[in-house]
Design a protein around this motif. Structure first.
Motif, PDB file in Angstrom:
ATOM      1  N   ASP A   1       0.941  -1.183   0.066  1.00 37.66           N
ATOM      2  CA  ASP A   1      -0.153   0.042  -0.011  1.00 37.66           C
ATOM      3  C   ASP A   1       0.810   1.259   0.015  1.00 37.66           C
ATOM      4  O   ASP A   1       2.202   1.138   0.231  1.00 37.66           O
ATOM      5  CB  ASP A   1      -0.807  -0.067   1.242  1.00 37.66           C
ATOM      6  N   GLU A  25       3.754   2.317   2.774  1.00 38.70           N
ATOM      7  CA  GLU A  25       3.582   1.136   3.904  1.00 38.70           C
ATOM      8  C   GLU A  25       4.743   0.231   3.071  1.00 38.70           C
ATOM      9  O   GLU A  25       5.164   0.031   2.263  1.00 38.70           O
ATOM     10  CB  GLU A  25       2.355   0.388   3.813  1.00 38.70           C
ATOM     11  N   LYS A  38       0.686  -7.478   2.923  1.00 39.68           N
ATOM     12  CA  LYS A  38      -0.347  -7.961   3.008  1.00 39.68           C
ATOM     13  C   LYS A  38      -0.789  -9.338   3.174  1.00 39.68           C
ATOM     14  O   LYS A  38       0.046 -10.058   2.476  1.00 39.68           O
ATOM     15  CB  LYS A  38      -1.054  -7.283   1.916  1.00 39.68           C
ATOM     16  N   LYS A  72       0.290   1.945  -8.217  1.00 37.64           N
ATOM     17  CA  LYS A  72       0.030   0.616  -7.381  1.00 37.64           C
ATOM     18  C   LYS A  72       1.202  -0.293  -7.890  1.00 37.64           C
ATOM     19  O   LYS A  72       1.462  -1.490  -7.050  1.00 37.64           O
ATOM     20  CB  LYS A  72      -1.372  -0.083  -7.652  1.00 37.64           C
TER      21      LYS A  72
END
Length: 178
Positions: free
Chosen positions: A75, A78, A82, A165
């Protein structure tokens, strides 16, 4: 600082060039359905069943290529892995356990937002997070190297979220030893 950054980029490019696996040639296409594998579909993609080369076939080059085509995505701002990427890290760890003469270089990347220095630091933290996950999975740290490319190796170059992303990731460069 500019010299050390240039050296880092040159070393990364050299490692990438040396680590590319040769294309596998087989006379029989052998695949199996493997649940939980997220082929470089990008962040937010559902973890689904994807075809991958069969482990039974013994086609090491195809196995290497399949794993190297995966990435762990993060993210914004970050470096926490995940849950949907734990399976990919476990697949890499299992491969390295089976092939004890392999090593991996983890390339941490960031999107273009933030200063160059900040993005190098963030890329380093992302690569190190994957490094620690591999250690927890039983891979000795001596077989893993983590480096940061910061924002210098974008996969996509537009200036919007769909590109950012793709660029917030850690890639795997696997080397097969003697």
């Amino acid at each position: 600082m500019k010299t050390s950054f240039t050296v880092l980029i040159l070393v990364s490019l050299l490692l990438t060039a040396c680590a590319s696996a040769p294309k596998a040639t087989t006379t029989q296409a052998s695949t199996q359905e493997t649940p939980g594998i997220n082929e470089r579909a990008g962040p937010g993609a559902e973890t689904s069943i994807a075809a991958k080369p069969s482990v039974v076939s013994g086609d090491l080059a195809a196995q290497l290529q399949a794993i190297q085509q995966k990435s762990v995505y993060f993210d914004f701002d970050e470096f926490v892995i995940k849950p949907e990427y734990h399976g990919i890290i476990e697949q890499l760890a299992d491969f390295m356990k089976t092939h004890e003469n392999t090593t991996v270089t983890l390339e941490g990347n960031a999107d273009e937002r933030g200063s160059g220095e900040y993005n190098l630091s963030l890329g380093s933290k992302r690569a190190f997070a994957v490094f620690k996950s591999l250690e927890v999975s039983g891979i000795p740290g001596s077989r893993v190297e983590s480096i940061s490319l910061g924002e210098e190796k974008p996969r996509l170059t537009c200036h919007e979220e769909r590109c950012w992303k793709e660029n917030r990731r850690t890639d795997f460069i696997i080397k097969q030893g003697p």
